[in-house]
Design an enzyme around this catalytic site. Structure first.
Site, short mmCIF file in Angstrom:
data_model
loop_
_atom_site.label_atom_id
_atom_site.label_comp_id
_atom_site.label_asym_id
_atom_site.label_seq_id
_atom_site.Cartn_x
_atom_site.Cartn_y
_atom_site.Cartn_z
N GLY A 138 44.03 39.21 38.88
CA GLY A 138 42.64 38.85 38.71
C GLY A 138 41.69 39.94 39.18
O GLY A 138 42.11 40.97 39.71
N LYS A 195 45.06 44.82 30.77
CA LYS A 195 43.64 45.11 31.00
C LYS A 195 43.45 46.53 31.52
O LYS A 195 42.39 47.13 31.33
CB LYS A 195 43.02 44.05 31.93
CG LYS A 195 43.54 44.05 33.37
CD LYS A 195 42.70 44.94 34.28
CE LYS A 195 43.36 45.05 35.65
NZ LYS A 195 42.58 45.93 36.56
N SER A 210 36.69 51.45 39.25
CA SER A 210 37.91 51.27 38.46
C SER A 210 38.63 52.60 38.26
O SER A 210 38.11 53.53 37.64
CB SER A 210 37.57 50.67 37.09
OG SER A 210 38.69 50.72 36.23
N GLU A 241 47.36 52.67 36.62
CA GLU A 241 48.56 51.98 36.15
C GLU A 241 48.63 51.90 34.62
O GLU A 241 49.71 51.85 34.05
CB GLU A 241 48.61 50.56 36.73
CG GLU A 241 48.90 50.47 38.22
CD GLU A 241 50.38 50.60 38.55
OE1 GLU A 241 51.16 51.06 37.68
OE2 GLU A 241 50.76 50.24 39.68
N TRP A 267 44.72 48.67 48.02
CA TRP A 267 44.85 47.23 47.78
C TRP A 267 45.73 46.58 48.84
O TRP A 267 45.41 45.52 49.36
CB TRP A 267 45.39 46.98 46.39
CG TRP A 267 45.41 45.54 45.95
CD1 TRP A 267 46.45 44.88 45.40
CD2 TRP A 267 44.34 44.58 46.02
NE1 TRP A 267 46.11 43.57 45.12
CE2 TRP A 267 44.81 43.36 45.49
CE3 TRP A 267 43.03 44.63 46.49
CZ2 TRP A 267 44.04 42.21 45.42
CZ3 TRP A 267 42.25 43.47 46.42
CH2 TRP A 267 42.75 42.29 45.89
N LYS A 274 49.60 45.34 38.91
CA LYS A 274 49.34 44.96 37.53
C LYS A 274 49.95 46.03 36.63
O LYS A 274 49.34 47.06 36.36
CB LYS A 274 47.83 44.85 37.30
CG LYS A 274 47.16 43.81 38.21
CD LYS A 274 45.66 43.91 38.17
CE LYS A 274 45.02 42.92 39.14
NZ LYS A 274 43.55 43.04 39.21
N ASP A 286 38.94 40.04 34.08
CA ASP A 286 39.01 41.25 34.91
C ASP A 286 38.31 42.43 34.23
O ASP A 286 38.30 43.54 34.76
CB ASP A 286 40.49 41.61 35.15
CG ASP A 286 40.70 42.39 36.44
OD1 ASP A 286 39.71 42.83 37.04
OD2 ASP A 286 41.87 42.59 36.82
N ASN A 296 41.33 53.06 36.38
CA ASN A 296 41.73 53.22 34.99
C ASN A 296 40.57 53.70 34.13
O ASN A 296 40.73 54.60 33.30
CB ASN A 296 42.32 51.92 34.45
CG ASN A 296 43.68 51.62 35.05
OD1 ASN A 296 44.68 52.18 34.64
ND2 ASN A 296 43.70 50.76 36.06
#
Length: 323
Positions: A133, A188, A250, A270, A11, A104, A240, A252
């Site tokens: 976001g 999220k 993703s 995370e 990121w 996040k 999101d 997660n």
């Protein structure tokens, strides 16, 4: 503008690429000398996903963010490492700069939002904002657009960042609820882990219920903490979900799927640490968080997914939007 990005992972490197090549800012990317990501950037100016433009300066010296020319510091590191990073930055005596937090998460040990940690450890002259976001590095680098949010307690800072950062592949909105933006964005990831668990058990059809009920419980938590519960229905959380609950990119979701299958997973998820903080916050603010509690029980207490699903289904029947 002159910007330093701290964090050379997927990121942080995407933010560097975007701000330099799509927005034309002067950008320096900092990474530790021991980081394999940074070593490759220094050798090849690329990773497996993108190539940095020649205009980007690469450095392994954290002091680069103290350069008087540096106006904005964008931070993209693991949320649980933010406090240690700020402690490491303390000798730099930073003042009058803008810090943008692009992680996040919530500090697992204290339950503090990341902006609260920044306020605790940074000079009072520093302005702090969060960038949250949906969106994945792979899609942004391919030119696929998305919408995101910048939020801050300082309205002028928020408006400046939206103006300077908005571009052809990211449309930014002004956040209006810092508590909601941070809690929603962090939570999220926990819902993403739950979604991966359902995928791993062949129960993907339950994702609709997961998203609906997950949003509702995070609404209650945000409201109890003094935020606007409707933030849970915005880009920071519900907005999101497609990127977190369904996407193959993703971390997660992939972690949750690997966990219930008994497979190892090496990437940062995370939500694993965040769910600890959410369970504590639920107790502190007297908010029922059944999905978060179920994920916590599975990850930390050794409970089985099927047992936790039975508990959720055995809960007392009530109206769908019961407060």
């Amino acid at each position: 503008m002159n910007i330093t990005v701290i964090g050379c992972g997927r990121w942080g490197s995407l933010i560097t690429w975007y701000l330099a090549s799509r927005k034309g800012h002067t950008v320096t990317l900092y990474g530790r000398a021991t980081s394999a990501h940074m070593q490759r950037f220094l050798a090849e100016r690329r990773n497996d996903l993108l190539t940095l433009p020649d205009s980007v300066k690469l450095t392994t010296e954290l002091s680069s963010c103290a350069d008087p020319a540096c106006e904005i510091i964008v931070i993209s590191v693991g949320a649980q490492g933010l406090r240690a990073l700020f402690e490491e930055m303390r000798p730099l005596n930073l003042k009058d700069k803008t810090v943008v937090l692009c992680m996040k998460g919530i500090e697992a040990e204290s339950g503090k939002r990341l902006s609260e940690i920044a306020a605790e450890l940074l000079d009072s002259s520093m302005k702090v904002a969060v960038w949250v976001g949906p969106g994945h590095v792979q899609e942004f680098y391919a030119g696929i657009p998305n919408c995101m949010v910048i939020d801050s307690e300082d309205d002028a800072t928020k408006r400046m960042l939206v103006r300077e950062f908005s571009g052809d592949i990211i449309r930014f909105y002004y956040g209006e609820d810092l508590i909601g933006s941070e809690i929603g964005a962090a939570a999220k990831n926990v819902v993403g882990i739950a979604a991966g668990m359902l995928d791993g058990m062949g129960l993907t059809t339950l994702k609709g219920a997961l998203m609906s009920r997950g949003t509702r419980e995070i609404y209650r938590l945000i409201e109890a903490m003094g935020g606007n519960g409707m933030s849970a229905y915005g880009l920071c959380h519900l907005g999101d979900y497609e990127a977190t609950v369904f996407s193959r990119f993703s971390h997660n979701r992939a972690f949750g799927e690997a966990f219930v299958r008994g497979e190892s997973y090496s990437q940062l998820a995370e939500g694993y640490a965040t769910v600890r903080a959410l369970v504590v916050l639920g107790r502190v603010y007297h908010v029922d968080l059944p999905i978060c509690q179920a994920v916590y029980n599975i990850l930390y207490q050794g409970a089985s997914l099927r047992d936790e699903l039975e508990i959720l289904f055995d809960r007392g029947i009530t109206r769908e939007f019961h407060m």
